[in-house]
Design a protein around this motif. Structure first.
Motif, PDB file in Angstrom:
ATOM      1  N   LYS A  38     -22.114 -47.457 -71.050  1.00  0.00           N
ATOM      2  CA  LYS A  38     -23.172 -48.257 -71.659  1.00  0.00           C
ATOM      3  C   LYS A  38     -22.683 -49.964 -70.869  1.00  0.00           C
ATOM      4  O   LYS A  38     -23.843 -50.485 -70.743  1.00  0.00           O
ATOM      5  N   GLN A  39     -21.859 -49.852 -70.519  1.00  0.00           N
ATOM      6  CA  GLN A  39     -22.190 -51.294 -69.488  1.00  0.00           C
ATOM      7  C   GLN A  39     -21.864 -50.591 -67.901  1.00  0.00           C
ATOM      8  O   GLN A  39     -20.726 -50.770 -67.125  1.00  0.00           O
ATOM      9  N   TYR A  40     -22.666 -49.801 -67.002  1.00  0.00           N
ATOM     10  CA  TYR A  40     -21.993 -48.842 -65.937  1.00  0.00           C
ATOM     11  C   TYR A  40     -21.737 -50.138 -64.908  1.00  0.00           C
ATOM     12  O   TYR A  40     -22.310 -51.453 -64.736  1.00  0.00           O
ATOM     13  N   ALA A  41     -20.367 -49.979 -64.660  1.00  0.00           N
ATOM     14  CA  ALA A  41     -20.430 -50.881 -63.002  1.00  0.00           C
ATOM     15  C   ALA A  41     -20.520 -50.618 -62.162  1.00  0.00           C
ATOM     16  O   ALA A  41     -20.215 -49.457 -61.353  1.00  0.00           O
ATOM     17  N   GLN A  42     -21.701 -51.522 -61.287  1.00  0.00           N
ATOM     18  CA  GLN A  42     -22.223 -51.056 -59.947  1.00  0.00           C
ATOM     19  C   GLN A  42     -21.436 -51.059 -59.096  1.00  0.00           C
ATOM     20  O   GLN A  42     -21.821 -50.961 -57.868  1.00  0.00           O
ATOM     21  N   GLU A  43     -19.997 -51.434 -59.035  1.00  0.00           N
ATOM     22  CA  GLU A  43     -19.050 -52.705 -58.524  1.00  0.00           C
ATOM     23  C   GLU A  43     -18.846 -50.649 -57.128  1.00  0.00           C
ATOM     24  O   GLU A  43     -17.779 -50.908 -55.890  1.00  0.00           O
ATOM     25  N   GLY A  44     -18.606 -49.967 -58.342  1.00  0.00           N
ATOM     26  CA  GLY A  44     -18.032 -48.498 -57.651  1.00  0.00           C
ATOM     27  C   GLY A  44     -19.086 -48.568 -56.544  1.00  0.00           C
ATOM     28  O   GLY A  44     -18.154 -47.739 -56.102  1.00  0.00           O
ATOM     29  N   TYR A  45     -20.682 -48.396 -56.046  1.00  0.00           N
ATOM     30  CA  TYR A  45     -21.311 -48.401 -55.288  1.00  0.00           C
ATOM     31  C   TYR A  45     -21.588 -49.467 -54.459  1.00  0.00           C
ATOM     32  O   TYR A  45     -22.435 -48.861 -52.985  1.00  0.00           O
ATOM     33  N   LEU A  46     -21.672 -50.509 -54.862  1.00  0.00           N
ATOM     34  CA  LEU A  46     -22.312 -52.183 -53.957  1.00  0.00           C
ATOM     35  C   LEU A  46     -22.486 -51.829 -53.095  1.00  0.00           C
ATOM     36  O   LEU A  46     -23.204 -52.456 -51.960  1.00  0.00           O
ATOM     37  N   GLU A  47     -21.161 -52.272 -52.754  1.00  0.00           N
ATOM     38  CA  GLU A  47     -20.670 -52.397 -50.910  1.00  0.00           C
ATOM     39  C   GLU A  47     -21.316 -50.715 -50.466  1.00  0.00           C
ATOM     40  O   GLU A  47     -21.292 -51.776 -48.857  1.00  0.00           O
ATOM     41  N   ARG A  98     -14.821 -40.107 -59.496  1.00  0.00           N
ATOM     42  CA  ARG A  98     -13.020 -40.580 -58.497  1.00  0.00           C
ATOM     43  C   ARG A  98     -12.392 -41.660 -59.056  1.00  0.00           C
ATOM     44  O   ARG A  98     -11.466 -41.602 -58.829  1.00  0.00           O
ATOM     45  N   ARG A  99     -13.181 -42.828 -59.790  1.00  0.00           N
ATOM     46  CA  ARG A  99     -12.524 -43.751 -60.417  1.00  0.00           C
ATOM     47  C   ARG A  99     -13.240 -43.467 -62.079  1.00  0.00           C
ATOM     48  O   ARG A  99     -13.856 -42.783 -62.431  1.00  0.00           O
ATOM     49  N   MET A 100     -12.339 -44.452 -63.174  1.00  0.00           N
ATOM     50  CA  MET A 100     -13.025 -44.984 -64.084  1.00  0.00           C
ATOM     51  C   MET A 100     -13.242 -46.086 -64.427  1.00  0.00           C
ATOM     52  O   MET A 100     -12.755 -46.907 -63.413  1.00  0.00           O
ATOM     53  N   GLN A 101     -13.873 -46.603 -65.524  1.00  0.00           N
ATOM     54  CA  GLN A 101     -14.657 -47.953 -66.099  1.00  0.00           C
ATOM     55  C   GLN A 101     -14.179 -47.947 -67.647  1.00  0.00           C
ATOM     56  O   GLN A 101     -14.172 -47.399 -68.063  1.00  0.00           O
ATOM     57  N   CYS A 102     -13.936 -49.731 -67.170  1.00  0.00           N
ATOM     58  CA  CYS A 102     -14.277 -49.989 -69.394  1.00  0.00           C
ATOM     59  C   CYS A 102     -15.869 -49.739 -69.779  1.00  0.00           C
ATOM     60  O   CYS A 102     -16.558 -50.129 -68.699  1.00  0.00           O
ATOM     61  N   ASP A 103     -16.084 -49.535 -70.881  1.00  0.00           N
ATOM     62  CA  ASP A 103     -17.389 -49.376 -70.537  1.00  0.00           C
ATOM     63  C   ASP A 103     -17.891 -50.415 -70.619  1.00  0.00           C
ATOM     64  O   ASP A 103     -19.293 -50.166 -71.482  1.00  0.00           O
ATOM     65  N   GLN A 104     -17.102 -51.296 -70.944  1.00  0.00           N
ATOM     66  CA  GLN A 104     -18.120 -52.746 -71.325  1.00  0.00           C
ATOM     67  C   GLN A 104     -17.631 -53.559 -69.882  1.00  0.00           C
ATOM     68  O   GLN A 104     -18.568 -54.627 -69.219  1.00  0.00           O
ATOM     69  N   ASN A 105     -17.587 -52.469 -69.543  1.00  0.00           N
ATOM     70  CA  ASN A 105     -17.078 -53.719 -67.900  1.00  0.00           C
ATOM     71  C   ASN A 105     -17.514 -54.842 -67.876  1.00  0.00           C
ATOM     72  O   ASN A 105     -17.381 -55.501 -67.657  1.00  0.00           O
ATOM     73  N   CYS A 106     -15.561 -54.897 -68.784  1.00  0.00           N
ATOM     74  CA  CYS A 106     -14.851 -56.686 -69.224  1.00  0.00           C
ATOM     75  C   CYS A 106     -14.792 -57.186 -67.477  1.00  0.00           C
ATOM     76  O   CYS A 106     -15.085 -58.525 -67.863  1.00  0.00           O
ATOM     77  N   ALA A 107     -14.426 -56.804 -66.908  1.00  0.00           N
ATOM     78  CA  ALA A 107     -14.561 -57.357 -65.682  1.00  0.00           C
ATOM     79  C   ALA A 107     -14.596 -57.049 -63.942  1.00  0.00           C
ATOM     80  O   ALA A 107     -14.368 -57.669 -63.303  1.00  0.00           O
ATOM     81  N   GLY A 108     -15.496 -55.621 -64.516  1.00  0.00           N
ATOM     82  CA  GLY A 108     -16.267 -55.538 -62.680  1.00  0.00           C
ATOM     83  C   GLY A 108     -15.074 -54.666 -62.104  1.00  0.00           C
ATOM     84  O   GLY A 108     -15.010 -55.046 -60.560  1.00  0.00           O
ATOM     85  N   GLU A 109     -14.277 -53.682 -62.794  1.00  0.00           N
ATOM     86  CA  GLU A 109     -13.271 -53.623 -62.170  1.00  0.00           C
ATOM     87  C   GLU A 109     -13.224 -51.805 -62.194  1.00  0.00           C
ATOM     88  O   GLU A 109     -13.177 -51.247 -63.647  1.00  0.00           O
ATOM     89  N   LEU A 110     -12.794 -51.096 -60.919  1.00  0.00           N
ATOM     90  CA  LEU A 110     -12.763 -49.649 -61.743  1.00  0.00           C
ATOM     91  C   LEU A 110     -11.029 -49.773 -61.704  1.00  0.00           C
ATOM     92  O   LEU A 110     -10.214 -50.276 -60.865  1.00  0.00           O
ATOM     93  N   PHE A 111     -11.045 -48.408 -62.129  1.00  0.00           N
ATOM     94  CA  PHE A 111      -9.055 -47.587 -62.485  1.00  0.00           C
ATOM     95  C   PHE A 111      -9.535 -45.867 -62.491  1.00  0.00           C
ATOM     96  O   PHE A 111     -10.054 -45.536 -62.215  1.00  0.00           O
TER      97      PHE A 111
END
Length: 270
Positions: A173-182, A117-130
């Motif tokens: 590489k750096q999974y953005a947990q922001e996608g599900y944590l809430e 549903r969303r994409m992320q930087c593989d370094q998770n540079c800003a904890g952001e989804l796109f």
């Protein structure tokens, strides 16, 4: 089998709260993709070139958008019917996003392994989804249709740091947990309300890939809550501990087909 199905329906109907866990065994298996002649051609063309591996998830998303197998449609239709008017929560390890098209309340769902549903930087540079860049998706489709060459494709990059853009899925590489944590926080708060309540737990296809998310916590809930019942459905790993054997049932069968039968969805096509 019919009496067992009816028993589970009755338990769900009489429960004050219902918890459903969809394990990795419930994941769509990409059958339509791996059997596709054009996809096999692409695999040969890409070969071992790591710079083109990013294309594969876009092709997977294409299949998820284009193909629907009756077994999964039937299962999710059954799930919606079973949970209607119930106080429920669904935890899913599947990344195919089918859960989000089932007509369930998204405020009662959590998918800690991510999805498409969303994409992320593989370094998770800003904890952001796109959002997925549709132009990249369309370019991959054109390549799939033979309208564009492999060398014409451009890998999407993070607008902030220029890193690689990946679908927000466990394994990045750096999974953005922001996608599900809430939603995970919503889920843990919901769990607090299950104490000493009639809780029916339906565990479908949860193996040992991530037992700390579904299998072990579900067993623990049944152990401490004497009003809880657990139904574990898995073709091989359906066993349960003796400590909860009196309030738990292991069922050795395919979880996708079983859910379809449980919801009276009709005949299941293989």
């Amino acid at each position: 089998m019919d009496s067992q199905l009816q028993e589970i329906r009755d338990k769900i109907q009489n429960a004050e709260m219902v918890l459903v866990g969809l394990g990795e065994g419930f994941q769509y298996g990409w059958g339509a993709l791996v059997q596709d002649d054009r996809y096999r051609e692409i695999e040969r063309e890409i070969g071992d070139e790591e710079r083109y591996v990013w294309i594969v998830p876009f092709l997977q998303k294409m299949i998820l958008r284009r193909e629907r197998e009756n077994r999964w449609d039937c299962a999710y239709l059954a799930l919606k019917a079973l949970l209607e008017n119930k106080n429920y929560f669904v935890v899913s390890l599947c990344i195919d996003d089918y859960l989000y098209g089932a007509g369930l309340d998204e405020k009662k769902l959590v998918t800690p392994c991510g999805g498409f549903r969303r994409m992320q930087c593989d370094q998770n540079c800003a904890g952001e989804l796109f959002e997925m860049p549709e132009e990249t998706y369309e370019a991959v489709l054109q390549y799939y249709r033979g309208e564009r060459s492999l060398s014409d494709l451009e890998e999407p990059v993070c607008a902030r740091c220029g890193g690689k853009l990946r679908f927000n899925q466990l394994g990045v590489k750096q999974y953005a947990q922001e996608g599900y944590l809430e939603q995970w926080n919503v889920y843990t708060k919901w769990l607090q309300g299950t104490v000493n309540r009639r809780l029916c737990i339906l565990e479908l296809g949860a193996g040992m890939s991530y037992p700390g998310i579904i299998r072990f916590p579900f067993e623990k809930m049944v152990y401490y809550n004497q009003k809880a019942n657990l139904y574990r459905v898995h073709p091989r790993l359906y066993q349960l501990g003796e400590a909860i054997a009196d309030r738990s049932t292991g069922i050795a069968t395919n979880p996708v087909d079983f859910l379809g039968l449980l919801g009276n969805c009709g005949s299941v096509k293989h």
